[in-house]
Design a protein around this motif. Sequence first.
Motif, PDB file in Angstrom:
ATOM      1  N   GLN A   1       0.771  -1.165   0.076  1.00  0.00           N
ATOM      2  CA  GLN A   1       0.104   0.074   0.086  1.00  0.00           C
ATOM      3  C   GLN A   1       0.773   1.324  -0.137  1.00  0.00           C
ATOM      4  N   ALA A   2       1.788   1.341   0.738  1.00  0.00           N
ATOM      5  CA  ALA A   2       3.028   2.393   0.678  1.00  0.00           C
ATOM      6  C   ALA A   2       3.664   2.589  -0.791  1.00  0.00           C
ATOM      7  N   VAL A   3       3.651   1.752  -1.543  1.00  0.00           N
ATOM      8  CA  VAL A   3       4.342   1.903  -2.767  1.00  0.00           C
ATOM      9  C   VAL A   3       2.946   2.174  -3.777  1.00  0.00           C
ATOM     10  N   ALA A   4       1.641   1.529  -3.488  1.00  0.00           N
ATOM     11  CA  ALA A   4       0.700   1.905  -4.440  1.00  0.00           C
ATOM     12  C   ALA A   4       0.238   3.255  -4.457  1.00  0.00           C
ATOM     13  N   LEU A   5       0.042   3.912  -3.450  1.00  0.00           N
ATOM     14  CA  LEU A   5      -0.268   5.192  -3.365  1.00  0.00           C
ATOM     15  C   LEU A   5       0.330   6.179  -4.287  1.00  0.00           C
ATOM     16  N   PRO A   6       1.644   6.376  -3.785  1.00  0.00           N
ATOM     17  CA  PRO A   6       2.682   7.359  -4.725  1.00  0.00           C
ATOM     18  C   PRO A   6       2.364   7.056  -6.004  1.00  0.00           C
ATOM     19  N   VAL A   7       2.332   5.725  -6.445  1.00  0.00           N
ATOM     20  CA  VAL A   7       2.294   5.248  -7.913  1.00  0.00           C
ATOM     21  C   VAL A   7       1.049   5.737  -8.437  1.00  0.00           C
ATOM     22  N   LEU A   8      -0.201   5.550  -7.914  1.00  0.00           N
ATOM     23  CA  LEU A   8      -1.429   5.963  -8.320  1.00  0.00           C
ATOM     24  C   LEU A   8      -1.200   7.364  -8.618  1.00  0.00           C
ATOM     25  N   GLY A   9      -0.729   8.329  -7.567  1.00  0.00           N
ATOM     26  CA  GLY A   9      -0.752   9.653  -7.758  1.00  0.00           C
ATOM     27  C   GLY A   9      -0.063  10.202  -9.055  1.00  0.00           C
TER      28      GLY A   9
END
Length: 549
Positions: free
Chosen positions: A109-117
């Motif tokens: 989740q810590a990787v997914a959120l910035p990547v999604l942004g």
Amino acid sequence: MAALQAFWQAHAPVLSVLLPSLTAVALLLLGDHDGPSAQGGGHGSAARLARRRALSLASATLGLLLALALVARASSGELTVYELGEWPAPFGIVMVVDRLAALMVLLTQAVALPVLGYACGGWDTRGRHFHAIFHFQLMGLNGAFLTGDLFNLFVFFEVLLIASYVLLLHGQGRERLRMGVHYVVLNLTASALFLIGLAIIYSVTGTLNMADVALKVAQLQGAELRLAQAAALILLVVFGLKAALVPLYFWLPGAYAAASAPVAALFAVMTKVGVYAIVRVHWVIFGLDAGAATLTAQPWLLPAALMTSVLGVLGALAAHTLARLVAYLTVASVGTIAAGVALFTPETLSAALYYTLHSTVVIAGLFLFVELAAAQRGAVGDRLQPAPAVREPVLLGVMMLFGAASAAGLPPLPGFLGKVMLLQSSAGLPAQPWVWSVMLGVGFLTLIGLARAGIVMFWHVEPAQPAPSAGGSARLLAAPWAFMALTVALAVGAAPVKAYTDAAARQLTDKAGYAAAVLARHGGPQVPTTRPYDGRVPASAVPAQEEAR
């Protein structure tokens, strides 16, 4: 508030899987009819795109908060078991949250959120249903980390792989299609082998619940033991391919280099799923205290891990594009992590888990940096050859210097701390000379490869050509900065993070405690009493190891 807390206490393990799956379904129902031209499709299209982005980012943010709550709950040592349909293990499907599972969900989740942004800066408009597929990917990743059943590990592997097939081709392009075909064929082959391995395990144990299999494997003898060991090696091949271990790593550099920047950054977690599966199967089931099947994979896993690091860094040195260089560094980092796993001591496993956090965050940030730099180098893109000077040399230079220093393991960044932990924990072991030589050599060659790339990008410029006018937008730059902040946080908080990984490694050695939590419910199977691993290889394991050699 009390009702909400009670709901969380009762359903915490399954929420991290349900949230992305329900979000993906909602996004599909919301529709994606604007297609690739949404940014210029008028007010209606822009409004629909904004709603999709808002829902997607809100879900990813909530998923991160849920993951933090899981880690806080698991850090106390509590092992949470969730029985789907109230069917007790080993007959029903269970989800299990221990320290390792919670940590991996948090990393995802810590990787997914910035990547999604970052993807919301424009990449999500270059294909259909990007956000829905992205959340299906998160569903598969979280489910693979939380499941307590081998067959459902296979199911969640397939969910995340199907989503990854679509994400790899997102944005289209001939190279993506070519690499996508290779990626799909290899993973379908691995899935078939996965099923064969599971079928063999079920034939000799009568169960696929991880806790139950771990107890029954330790009691096998004769032909059944040989079948179980064969299944263990088949699963090692499957997980080795997914983790990109030698000789099964060749698919990764081309696939990751061809993928779009946010997809490649998310895929930094994908190889860790393979390593995680190796830990679950070859530590918990075929690891220590597994009777004659103890350490079945060790004679194969450690040489493969060290060779993966060596070939990965050599590939990085030979890379002609920055994307392939970072992809090969992904391979090298997997080898380093797997080496810590393959030494089969709680100390080396703890160090490997810390290094996993660092390498995933740094690799994800580097993939995003590659696109930001390529966008300012004109037609040359990310090819390592002279090009016009970039518009923002200071900003991009700082980003690359920071990423290179951390990837190479320079102090005081977490790459340095992780490697020191691995070197210290391997001291005194028979494989120490090999481990130290490979890790120190790989770190040095990584620094040389990244320094070479930096010199080409920032010093070998062609002033006669006009520099591109485009610079990084605030939305695109936010994600790399977020990964840099996470890297600094891992260094500043190294002590509590290491304490957590130490506890996670010790918890994995307590096979009896894991089995008691999963099985000893509703009058379930009786669990024999064993002691946590004390650092010595059991005498019963020696014949099996010698025969494997």
